[in-house]
Design a protein around this motif. Structure first.
Motif, PDB file in Angstrom:
ATOM      1  N   LEU A   6     -16.830 -27.512 -86.182  1.00  0.00           N
ATOM      2  CA  LEU A   6     -17.355 -26.551 -87.152  1.00  0.00           C
ATOM      3  C   LEU A   6     -18.854 -26.725 -87.365  1.00  0.00           C
ATOM      4  N   TRP A  57     -15.017 -18.180 -91.602  1.00  0.00           N
ATOM      5  CA  TRP A  57     -14.514 -18.146 -92.976  1.00  0.00           C
ATOM      6  C   TRP A  57     -14.317 -16.715 -93.479  1.00  0.00           C
ATOM      7  N   SER A  58     -15.207 -15.800 -93.095  1.00  0.00           N
ATOM      8  CA  SER A  58     -15.020 -14.411 -93.537  1.00  0.00           C
ATOM      9  C   SER A  58     -13.821 -13.778 -92.846  1.00  0.00           C
ATOM     10  N   GLY A 106     -15.389 -23.863 -98.870  1.00  0.00           N
ATOM     11  CA  GLY A 106     -15.181 -24.359 -97.514  1.00  0.00           C
ATOM     12  C   GLY A 106     -16.410 -24.181 -96.653  1.00  0.00           C
ATOM     13  N   PHE A 107     -17.015 -23.003 -96.707  1.00  0.00           N
ATOM     14  CA  PHE A 107     -18.236 -22.732 -95.947  1.00  0.00           C
ATOM     15  C   PHE A 107     -19.354 -23.684 -96.364  1.00  0.00           C
ATOM     16  N   PRO A 153      -9.259 -24.073 -90.861  1.00  0.00           N
ATOM     17  CA  PRO A 153     -10.355 -24.827 -90.228  1.00  0.00           C
ATOM     18  C   PRO A 153     -10.315 -26.325 -90.505  1.00  0.00           C
ATOM     19  N   ASN A 187     -19.811 -20.249 -88.818  1.00  0.00           N
ATOM     20  CA  ASN A 187     -18.940 -20.420 -89.982  1.00  0.00           C
ATOM     21  C   ASN A 187     -18.847 -19.164 -90.831  1.00  0.00           C
ATOM     22  N   THR A 208     -12.467 -20.292-102.612  1.00  0.00           N
ATOM     23  CA  THR A 208     -12.101 -21.238-101.554  1.00  0.00           C
ATOM     24  C   THR A 208     -12.954 -21.026-100.307  1.00  0.00           C
ATOM     25  N   THR A 209     -13.195 -19.763 -99.971  1.00  0.00           N
ATOM     26  CA  THR A 209     -14.015 -19.454 -98.797  1.00  0.00           C
ATOM     27  C   THR A 209     -15.430 -19.974 -98.971  1.00  0.00           C
ATOM     28  N   ALA A 249     -10.805 -15.108 -94.626  1.00  0.00           N
ATOM     29  CA  ALA A 249     -10.714 -14.510 -95.959  1.00  0.00           C
ATOM     30  C   ALA A 249     -10.173 -13.082 -95.872  1.00  0.00           C
ATOM     31  N   LEU A 260      -6.581 -19.963 -95.273  1.00  0.00           N
ATOM     32  CA  LEU A 260      -7.958 -20.394 -95.515  1.00  0.00           C
ATOM     33  C   LEU A 260      -8.176 -21.861 -95.179  1.00  0.00           C
TER      34      LEU A 260
END
Length: 641
Positions: free
Chosen positions: A128, A94-95, A31-32, A119, A90, A27-28, A98, A116
């Motif tokens: 973003l 995102w990290s 999304g990124f 954003p 990002n 997912t991360t 996560a 998650l």
């Protein structure tokens, strides 16, 4: 049989943990990747384009964070243009999420996975893919908060926990170097990051970090040879301009011509932003005169600013509210889905957009994202999160304390812009959105986890009571100011102006509006304009042989109205009328041009103004005290059970 075998496998704790970690990772990455692809190479506005030029030339100014400019110049060595900026942003966002999703699962369950998607929530999605110092601030503080929570986890390695705690402090401190006015919202994050050291050491270490930040900033600017251009004086200038309007008297120090003093009082103040008084605004003479007289950046300007506040405290408060109201409910530049022209051609493909870009832009412009993603919603969610946390006594849990720090950080940053604001820009509140969503999600997860087994109501120490009271005071002040701002309106005047041609020769009018409206947002004709038989030709209303009038009705502040008329060899005369005023203007000239007519407001009524300002401050105080009493009652109710 296959389904049964799968269910039996998933009962294995190790396998469930692996599946959860894998879903978080996938997912991360998705999304990124979507954000970078949809916004490639990143949206540049005028401010970020200027900062990009600084990064490319490695020359630094203090109107934009020198630290971020240095970081960007380093990123340019790896990724050209704006893309490095949004990739770095990002990666942090995102990290950080996560890491939180993985760390929270053992204590709050698999629903921690929902973090998650934060954003993608309304308002958080807006920037973003934008190159903004404020987007970088949100990413840095989110990373710092995540590291602070990870440092509090039960690690086998004490050395790892210390490294995480040091990293958390460094990221939180970097928030100050990103935006100096973020210093106040760093306090709860620093206190939480160092809370494992004991109360006394926590306060000492957090205080030491805060104390050393200005020194680090000063040393940085010296090493980078950053000239001190005193950007903070824009706040003083804007507030002196607003106080001049409210008091109907020029509050600026120095020497001013009579016409300049009149314009300061009647023609330059806008509750939207300070731009009218800046070097690029229509009242640029204010900034230019302050610099020419050596007042910009001087002690004299600071003393005059403080003296004006002390002498007129009620007008000062009444002056703060309208800009805050605009910021909360209808801020400027909420999406900014455009790229400033630049010689390198770094533009988001928009004609036609790529499929993923179209999806991102459609969502950013959607009613859901635009209406829900407003600063007042962030404030409301933060207050709800705090009240729920204290009512259920969740602050006694590790996750509750983390949510408390994040929610307070967002609220403090939001209310900072009640006192120190020069423009009703959405970007200033970007961290507030992330903090509100993250804090509230964790509060909800904590509440669900402890629904059957409430944390015990222990006897609270004086420090815990002080934290609760301070938190509720901040919540009450924030909620009170947002609620009061919603009902607040500056006294407006209705002005009806008619323009009547006096002969067969044409008269063309190109603008009727306030002189104080910022140039970039000023329509040609403000209010309600009824042209009667006048024709719209090109960019102007032009009279016809019927000699009927143009009637303009404007509701606004007590300020000068500006009328722009085209001039030329074929143009005729026009009568301009308002209650108590009649003026005949001849628009004939040998060469085509523009003639500007200014209609000053009628004399002010000081007694009414004073009554209004007194009522404003008294009513706001009632809102805050009433909400504080309510919040204390609400949060006491659960503990009494």
């Amino acid at each position: 049989m296959g389904i049964l075998r799968f269910r039996l496998k998933m009962q294995n704790p190790g396998l469930r943990q692996f599946a959860y970690a894998l879903s978080v990772l996938v997912t991360t990455i998705l999304g990124f990747a979507f954000v970078i692809s949809a916004n490639y190479p990143g949206y540049l506005n005028g401010d970020s384009l200027y900062q990009l030029q600084e990064a490319l030339s490695e020359t630094y100014g203090d109107w934009h964070s020198p630290s971020i400019t240095v970081l960007w110049s380093v990123l340019l060595d790896f990724l050209p243009g704006p893309v490095g900026f949004i990739v770095f942003d990002n990666l942090l966002i995102w990290s950080a999420l996560a890491g939180l999703a993985l760390a929270l699962r053992p204590r709050l369950g698999a629903w921690s996975y929902l973090i998650l998607f934060m954003p993608l929530l309304p308002g958080a999605f807006n920037y973003l893919g934008h190159v903004h110092t404020d987007a970088m601030l949100a990413a840095i503080l989110l990373a710092g908060a995540s590291l602070a929570y990870l440092a509090q986890c039960d690690w086998r390695s004490r050395r790892l926990a210390i490294c995480l705690q040091i990293a958390a402090n460094l990221f939180i401190a970097a928030g100050f170097l990103t935006r100096l006015n973020a210093v106040f919202c760093l306090i709860p994050l620093l206190l939480y990051a160092n809370s494992n050291l004991g109360a006394r050491r926590t306060i000492l270490l957090s205080g030491a970090v805060l104390a050393v930040l200005p020194l680090i900033y000063s040393v940085q600017n010296t090493l980078l040879q950053v000239p001190n251009s005193h950007p903070g004086d824009s706040i003083k200038t804007y507030q002196l301009l607003a106080l001049s309007y409210h008091e109907q008297e020029n509050q600026f120090p120095g020497k001013w011509r009579e016409e300049e003093a009149r314009q300061i009082v009647e023609s330059c103040y806008s509750p939207v932003q300070w731009d009218t008084a800046s070097n690029w605004g229509q009242c640029r003479f204010i900034s230019q005169n302050l610099r020419a007289q050596g007042l910009w950046g001087s002690r004299t300007l600071t003393e005059s600013w403080l003296k004006a506040i002390i002498d007129h405290p009620r007008s000062y408060f009444a002056m703060l509210v309208p800009t805050f109201k605009k910021s909360m409910f209808d801020p400027n530049s909420r999406q900014m889905l455009y790229s400033a022209d630049n010689p390198w051609g770094w533009m988001v493909q928009d004609n036609p957009p790529r499929p993923d870009t179209q999806i991102a832009q459609d969502y950013a412009r959607s009613k859901l994202n635009d209406r829900v993603g407003r600063p007042w919603v962030f404030g409301l969610l933060s207050v709800i999160g705090l009240l729920t946390l204290f009512r259920l006594n969740l602050q006694s849990t590790k996750e509750g304390r983390f949510a408390l720090a994040v929610l307070l950080s967002g609220l403090i940053y939001l209310i900072t812009y009640f006192f120190f604001n020069v423009s009703a820009e959405y970007r200033y509140f970007y961290w507030c959105g992330f903090a509100a969503y993250l804090g509230l999600i964790i509060v909800i997860l904590c509440a669900l986890k402890t629904a059957r087994k409430r944390p015990p109501t222990a006897t609270r120490s004086h420090a815990e009571r002080a934290v609760k009271l301070t938190s509720l005071v901040i919540a009450a002040f924030s909620a009170g100011m947002i609620t009061f701002a919603f009902t607040f309106n500056l006294p407006a005047t209705k002005r009806i102006i008619t323009l009547t041609p006096l002969d067969e020769k044409p008269v063309s009018v190109t603008r009727i509006g306030s002189t104080a409206t910022p140039l970039w947002m000023a329509p040609a004709f403000e209010g309600d304009t009824r042209p009667m038989t006048w024709d719209w030709i090109g960019h102007a209303y032009q009279s016809t042989s019927r000699l009927s009038p143009v009637v303009a009705s404007l509701d606004g502040l007590r300020q000068t109205i500006e009328i722009k008329l085209e001039t030329g060899p074929d143009n005729g005369r026009v009568a301009i009328d308002e209650v108590g005023m009649h003026r005949v203007v001849d628009t004939y000239s040998e060469q085509p041009g523009i003639q500007t007519i200014q209609l000053p407001p009628s004399p002010g009524e000081q007694r009414k103004k004073r009554r209004f300002n007194t009522g404003v401050s008294n009513t706001a105080l009632i809102y805050v005290l009433g909400l504080l009493f309510l919040f204390l009652r609400l949060t006491r109710a659960r503990a009494a059970q």
